[in-house]
Design a protein around this motif. Structure first.
Motif, mmCIF file in Angstrom:
data_model
loop_
_atom_site.group_PDB
_atom_site.id
_atom_site.type_symbol
_atom_site.label_atom_id
_atom_site.label_comp_id
_atom_site.label_asym_id
_atom_site.label_seq_id
_atom_site.Cartn_x
_atom_site.Cartn_y
_atom_site.Cartn_z
ATOM 1 N N PHE A 39 33.208 46.425 48.061
ATOM 2 C CA PHE A 39 32.966 45.033 47.659
ATOM 3 C C PHE A 39 32.895 44.913 46.138
ATOM 4 O O PHE A 39 33.464 43.983 45.553
ATOM 5 N N ALA A 40 32.229 45.869 45.484
ATOM 6 C CA ALA A 40 32.146 45.841 44.021
ATOM 7 C C ALA A 40 33.528 46.023 43.392
ATOM 8 O O ALA A 40 33.867 45.346 42.422
ATOM 9 N N ALA A 41 34.326 46.928 43.946
ATOM 10 C CA ALA A 41 35.680 47.136 43.422
ATOM 11 C C ALA A 41 36.535 45.889 43.608
ATOM 12 O O ALA A 41 37.337 45.541 42.738
ATOM 13 N N LEU A 42 36.356 45.206 44.731
ATOM 14 C CA LEU A 42 37.092 43.966 44.970
ATOM 15 C C LEU A 42 36.716 42.905 43.945
ATOM 16 O O LEU A 42 37.587 42.220 43.403
ATOM 17 N N LEU A 43 35.423 42.779 43.649
ATOM 18 C CA LEU A 43 34.985 41.792 42.661
ATOM 19 C C LEU A 43 35.540 42.103 41.270
ATOM 20 O O LEU A 43 35.999 41.197 40.557
ATOM 21 N N VAL A 44 35.515 43.365 40.876
ATOM 22 C CA VAL A 44 36.044 43.746 39.568
ATOM 23 C C VAL A 44 37.553 43.505 39.513
ATOM 24 O O VAL A 44 38.077 43.005 38.515
ATOM 25 N N GLY A 45 38.247 43.828 40.588
ATOM 26 C CA GLY A 45 39.687 43.586 40.626
ATOM 27 C C GLY A 45 40.021 42.108 40.536
ATOM 28 O O GLY A 45 40.961 41.722 39.836
ATOM 29 N N PHE A 49 42.096 40.268 37.575
ATOM 30 C CA PHE A 49 43.254 39.454 37.918
ATOM 31 C C PHE A 49 43.106 38.042 37.338
ATOM 32 O O PHE A 49 44.055 37.486 36.792
ATOM 33 N N ARG A 50 41.910 37.477 37.434
ATOM 34 C CA ARG A 50 41.654 36.140 36.898
ATOM 35 C C ARG A 50 41.870 36.107 35.385
ATOM 36 O O ARG A 50 42.470 35.178 34.843
#
Length: 71
Positions: A39-45, A49-50
Motif C-alpha cells: 500500500f505504501a509503495a502504491l501511494l508513492v508510485g 505519477f501525479r
C-alpha cells in the motif's frame, strides 16, 4: 504399462486430505507487513505519477513554488 501409470497417477491425484494447517503469528505478521508495504509503495508510485503528469502540463508543485519564493 502406460495405462497403469496413467491410472495410478490419476488415482493418487484424486485423493483428498483435510488440511491441518493454521496461520501462526509470524506468518500473519509477514502477510500484514507485505500488505502495508504494498500500500505504501502504491501511494508513492501514485504521487510520483501525479508529479510527472503535472510537470508535463507545466504546473509547478508546491515545493517548486516554495523554493522560488525563498530566493
Amino acid at each position: 504399462m502406460r495405462t497403469v501409470f496413467l491410472l495410478s497417477a490419476i488415482s493418487l491425484m484424486s485423493w483428498t486430505y483435510t488440511a491441518s494447517a493454521y496461520i501462526d503469528p509470524v506468518t500473519g505478521s509477514i502477510v500484514l507487513q507485505t500488505l502495508i508495504g504494498g500500500f505504501a509503495a502504491l501511494l508513492v508510485g501514485l504521487r510520483n505519477f501525479r508529479q510527472k503528469v503535472f510537470g508535463l502540463f507545466g504546473r509547478a508543485s508546491d515545493t517548486e513554488v516554495d523554493g522560488a519564493n525563498q530566493k
